[in-house]
Design an enzyme around this catalytic site. Sequence first.
Site, mmCIF file in Angstrom:
data_model
loop_
_atom_site.group_PDB
_atom_site.id
_atom_site.type_symbol
_atom_site.label_atom_id
_atom_site.label_comp_id
_atom_site.label_asym_id
_atom_site.label_seq_id
_atom_site.Cartn_x
_atom_site.Cartn_y
_atom_site.Cartn_z
ATOM 1 C CE1 TYR A 141 -2.356 3.324 2.462
ATOM 2 C CE2 TYR A 141 -3.674 2.549 0.619
ATOM 3 C CZ TYR A 141 -3.418 3.497 1.600
ATOM 4 O OH TYR A 141 -4.212 4.609 1.714
ATOM 5 C CG ASP A 236 5.843 3.593 0.542
ATOM 6 O OD1 ASP A 236 4.646 3.447 0.195
ATOM 7 O OD2 ASP A 236 6.180 4.243 1.557
ATOM 8 C CE LYS A 264 2.300 5.184 7.856
ATOM 9 N NZ LYS A 264 0.916 5.164 8.343
HETATM 10 P P1 KE4 Z 1 -0.672 8.595 4.291
HETATM 11 O O1 KE4 Z 1 -1.141 9.250 3.018
HETATM 12 O O2 KE4 Z 1 -1.784 7.809 4.965
HETATM 13 O O3 KE4 Z 1 0.049 9.547 5.223
HETATM 14 O O4 KE4 Z 1 0.460 7.519 3.882
HETATM 15 C C1 KE4 Z 1 0.158 6.550 2.909
HETATM 16 C C2 KE4 Z 1 1.095 5.374 3.049
HETATM 17 C C3 KE4 Z 1 2.133 5.246 2.144
HETATM 18 N N1 KE4 Z 1 3.008 4.218 2.228
HETATM 19 C C4 KE4 Z 1 2.899 3.288 3.210
HETATM 20 C C5 KE4 Z 1 3.897 2.164 3.268
HETATM 21 C C6 KE4 Z 1 1.855 3.380 4.166
HETATM 22 O O5 KE4 Z 1 1.746 2.429 5.129
HETATM 23 C C7 KE4 Z 1 0.941 4.441 4.091
HETATM 24 C C8 KE4 Z 1 -0.211 4.587 5.063
HETATM 25 N N2 KE4 Z 1 -0.327 3.561 6.059
HETATM 26 C C9 KE4 Z 1 -1.678 3.305 6.532
HETATM 27 C C10 KE4 Z 1 -1.644 2.170 7.556
HETATM 28 N N3 KE4 Z 1 -0.884 1.040 7.173
HETATM 29 C C11 KE4 Z 1 -2.282 4.526 7.106
HETATM 30 C C12 KE4 Z 1 -3.505 4.293 7.976
HETATM 31 C C13 KE4 Z 1 -4.752 4.800 7.305
HETATM 32 O O6 KE4 Z 1 -4.903 4.667 6.063
HETATM 33 O O7 KE4 Z 1 -5.614 5.325 8.052
#
Ligand code: KE4
Length: 424
Positions: A141, A236, A264
């Site tokens: 993801y 990523d 994060k």
């Molecule tokens: P954000 O756009 O949510 O800040 O980051 C996206 C993203 C990109 N790359 C990786 C490896 C990620 O894990 C994420 C976002 N992680 C999720 C939980 N695994 C965020 C939680 C959510 O969607 O509420």
Amino acid sequence: MKSSQFLARARKRIPGGVNSPVRAFRNVGGEPFFIARAEGAKIWDLDGNEYLDYVGSWGPAILGHAPKVVVDAVRDAAARGLSFGIPNPLEVEMAELICEWMPSIEKVRMVNSGTEATMSCVRLARAFTRRDKIVKFDGCYHGHVDALLVKAGSGALTHGQPSSAGVPQAFVDLTISLPFNNAEVVRKAFRENNSEIAAVIVEPIPANAGLYFPEENFLPVLREECERNGALLIFDEVITGFRVARGGAQEVFGIKPDLSALGKIIGGGLAVGAFGGRAEIMDQLSPNGPVYQAGTLSGNPLAMAAGLAQLRELDRINGWKLLEELGAQYEKLARDAINNSNIDITFHRLGSMFCVFFAAGPIVDLASAQRSDLKMFAKFFHGCLKRGVCFAPSQFESGFISTSHTPHDIEATGAAVREALAEL
Ligand code: KE4
């Protein structure tokens, strides 16, 4: 008001009652609670319950919640103005720290989410290589970027929409999603598309279909194949960056990607992302080059102050050593509980990240992760929750230990896990 009352109100005005789908408890059943406050390793809901927290805001809370150094830094920065849209010294300090800690990054640009970071990496890679196709991996993801919402993990997988509606077929046609850990399939994809692949984007340690690991040769093959075919390798590291080591997964595996996406932890709990890499690639970005990318709040002083305070404190206390010690303690307790339960469970941990799959191993990719018994996971999740331990409300996520967790907290967590498993 109680959580249920807020949830009723939320559902009237927010889709699903949540601002991010994975919070909705749909994968585990029941109703999400609403947070009253959080401090250190603990969270309290509106209904008077206290939990040891392993969601950790999905990664940012590596020092635990409301760490004093971060709160103080945000308070000081706020007193000098919240956002300027004019360069401020803190964004330079953040850029210098990221480049020092992750030497593959010669230049970096701040954005406001991990999604923006990966989206910008893809646009940059397409411009730099003058190619259109992107390779990703099933179950990884990378945020809700149209081009990457193909066989995606995290909430997309949790809610059974790994390939989202609303993404035009023309976009999907340019995204090649392959099984993780299969080097031969990667080589074949390059043979079949070699002059058209702009980049390979990968979570070097996938944590969005549960947590599993690259086999010995996999990441080196990605590096070799990108090199050989003139494609860019994008790591990523939104989750793994500054969590699994001071220099992230690229330090752990000794592999230099061409571009990295971050998020994060670097925001200290505020909305931050970043992307960076080789200067010759990054200098394609406006205002130097033809690739446009921008953001009103990018590099804003509050987010920079929070991220810098968190990263510097993590370094000062050598947080990675403490996280490994706490993680090892938890692993021992979890494995003892699992062995005592006689249930088919695969436990994965790396540093402060962990995952309990309700399936026999080996779990090495999305297909094997999807063998997990989601009903068992849901019962386990609630069994732990009622014992005061809050794990991620989805089989397809990872747990996070913070430096605020104590050995006593870990002991209590191990006891709750043992009892919850015995109850299944
Ligand atoms: P954000 O756009 O949510 O800040 O980051 C996206 C993203 C990109 N790359 C990786 C490896 C990620 O894990 C994420 C976002 N992680 C999720 C939980 N695994 C965020 C939680 C959510 O969607 O509420």
